[in-house]
Design an enzyme around this catalytic site. Structure first.
Site, short mmCIF file in Angstrom:
data_model
loop_
_atom_site.label_atom_id
_atom_site.label_comp_id
_atom_site.label_asym_id
_atom_site.label_seq_id
_atom_site.Cartn_x
_atom_site.Cartn_y
_atom_site.Cartn_z
CB CYS A 77 -0.92 0.03 1.22
SG CYS A 77 -1.88 -1.46 1.41
CG HIS A 135 -12.20 10.25 -11.79
ND1 HIS A 135 -13.32 9.53 -11.42
CD2 HIS A 135 -11.71 9.63 -12.90
CE1 HIS A 135 -13.50 8.54 -12.28
NE2 HIS A 135 -12.54 8.56 -13.16
CD GLU A 184 -8.43 -1.14 0.56
OE1 GLU A 184 -8.48 -0.14 1.30
OE2 GLU A 184 -7.39 -1.79 0.36
#
Lengths: 127, 127, 127
Positions: free
Chosen positions: C23, C67, C116
């Site tokens: 990550c 975004h 996620e």
């Protein structure tokens, strides 16, 4: 505790008196229903209750509302409009009645979720 | 509080002694497992715990039951039949053991859900 | 009580400082967000609140993070990294603010879940 969840579906029409919202028009949904029952102890078979028994009761309840115009059913009226919230509440009470009359006190309906679309779900959560 | 959910799957055979129900026959499922762990504080990275760590432990537990005849494992017996309820309970305890030995007291398994089909799920909810 | 759930999605980039975990690399996700609001009473239309109203607020919040490179937003910093946990917490607080300013005290954000990936979800559960 243990909780069983059974998923089913029904399709129906309904109409809600919501000022200025599109729900006022007569429309319908394919509802997805998630029924939850809970209890503390497993029986000798190692289950809270046979899934088949809960599914049978849920199917009986679905027969009352599937492919109906919900506003015309005796279950709903101006004070109890057939919203997803009230549909969930009705299913929870009807299922609890069936459980009380067969399985008994050890199993309680803990919640019923009514998905009226893939992105909108109303849940009744029992006290 | 914060809760992480990790989803995994395993396939196995089992057999339950339920009078008159089809579950008495030797059969099997593709179980979908949802593991939940909870805690109050996030660490410096801003997470409750690295998803990768929970996934690693869950994968180790899955290895014990995946592609097995569950009734023949030492984990289950006549008093603890391999029902979805007891499978969920086993996974919850095994995962808590792994967490206790590594992460510590800050993270607790809150529930484990075992879907034995797309419409039937049994969940163990920790006290 | 009754609880409404609204599901939405956004796509963004983020980066977490987790020692030795993948990550740490700049990466991104298509997050699926599940927003839950709860309350005790239904209104005259038979609903907790119009789904459309919650969806509108959630869409406004999504515009802030969709975004985007989350680490560069003012919402997050080294003490509040843009983990799924903190994303869920942010959405919960932002939605509660919008509800407080319009619907009022009768409806509370009870939880926000941030998936996620299809197998990993972090949830903030309000007190």
């Amino acid at each position: 505790m243990f909780e069983l969840k059974v998923v089913t579906r029904f399709a129906a029409a309904h109409q809600l008196k919501m000022v200025g919202a599109k729900c006022e028009n007569l429309h319908g949904h394919n509802w997805k229903i998630e029924v939850y029952v809970g209890g503390k102890e497993l029986n000798k078979a190692g289950v809270l209750v046979d899934f088949g028994e809960i599914k049978k009761y849920v199917a009986e309840i679905m027969q009352q509302i599937d492919h109906k115009f919900l506003n015309e059913l005796e279950l709903f009226n101006d004070n109890i409009p057939p919203s997803s919230e009230n549909i969930a509440l009705y299913i929870a009470r009807a299922l609890q009645d069936k459980i009380d009359g067969s399985i008994g006190d050890s199993v309680k309906v803990t919640r019923v979720a009514a998905w009226e679309s893939e992105d909108a779900c109303a849940t009744y959560i029992a006290d």
